[in-house]
Design an enzyme around this catalytic site. Structure first.
Site, PDB file in Angstrom:
ATOM      1  N   CYS A  24       0.814  -1.212   0.000  1.00 23.97           N
ATOM      2  CA  CYS A  24       0.000   0.000   0.000  1.00 23.97           C
ATOM      3  C   CYS A  24       0.853   1.271   0.000  1.00 23.97           C
ATOM      4  CB  CYS A  24      -0.997   0.008   1.148  1.00 23.97           C
ATOM      5  SG  CYS A  24      -0.277  -0.163   2.792  1.00 23.97           S
ATOM      6  N   HIS A 125      -2.572   1.104   7.067  1.00 26.45           N
ATOM      7  CA  HIS A 125      -2.776   1.139   5.620  1.00 26.45           C
ATOM      8  C   HIS A 125      -2.503   2.552   5.114  1.00 26.45           C
ATOM      9  CE1 HIS A 125      -4.418   0.043   1.757  1.00 26.45           C
ATOM     10  NE2 HIS A 125      -5.370   0.946   1.843  1.00 26.45           N
TER      11      HIS A 125
END
Length: 188
Positions: A24, A125
């Protein structure tokens, strides 16, 4: 005599990478920059430069699947002549001078699940936000497609909601000149 149909402007082309492995941070970098400039290999090289004598690199996953930390993102941006400025969550979002900001990278808590079962684990994330042709987009790599947030008010609303959930960090991606002048902050 019939008239030709009215020409409609085509929607802007928004670059959006989808989630793969734990990459990510790589996806957030490429999404905020709107092109594929970084790969897993490039991020791994940055990790090696950040901790050259480390047997177990502290800047990425032990499994080699990504999960890069903020130091990798900051070094990647610095290599392009850009900077990442931490946003102080105590400041009102009205002080954020969005026209001076190339994009934003958020670090958010991400729930871990196994099928339908949610596990009591917390992962992090990385998510990119970027303006393209006057519209801000959420370029989260977990989304199927970019999510339009709208104008500056829309992105501020999104940021306020993310910050209100707690454990959210916001990095402003700016040029070195903007960083040095501090003009990413509107204090008037």
């Amino acid at each position: 005599m019939s008239q030709a149909p009215e020409a409609r402007p085509s929607p802007p082309s928004v670059y959006h990478e989808r989630q793969r492995l734990e990459l990510c941070a790589v996806h957030a970098l490429n999404n905020v920059l709107q092109e594929q400039l970084f790969s897993q290999e490039a991020a791994d090289e940055i990790c090696k430069r950040l901790a050259p004598d480390s047997r177990l690199n502290p800047h990425r996953s032990l499994l080699g699947t990504g999960n890069y930390d903020v130091n990798v993102i900051m070094a990647a941006l610095q290599g392009l002549g850009l900077a990442a400025v931490w946003w102080d969550r105590r400041r009102p979002l009205s002080q954020l001078a969005l026209p001076q900001v190339l994009g934003l990278i958020l670090n958010l808590p991400s729930p871990v699940s196994l099928g339908l079962l949610s596990l009591p684990l917390r992962r992090r994330h990385w998510v990119a936000l970027r303006q393209v042709d006057g519209i801000y987009y959420n370029l989260d790599s977990k989304l199927r497609a970019p999510e339009a947030l709208g104008d500056e008010d829309g992105v501020r609303t999104f940021l306020a909601a993310a910050l209100a959930q707690g454990l959210c960090e916001v990095l402003l991606v700016v040029t070195k000149e903007v960083e040095e002048a501090g003009c990413w902050l509107n204090t008037s």
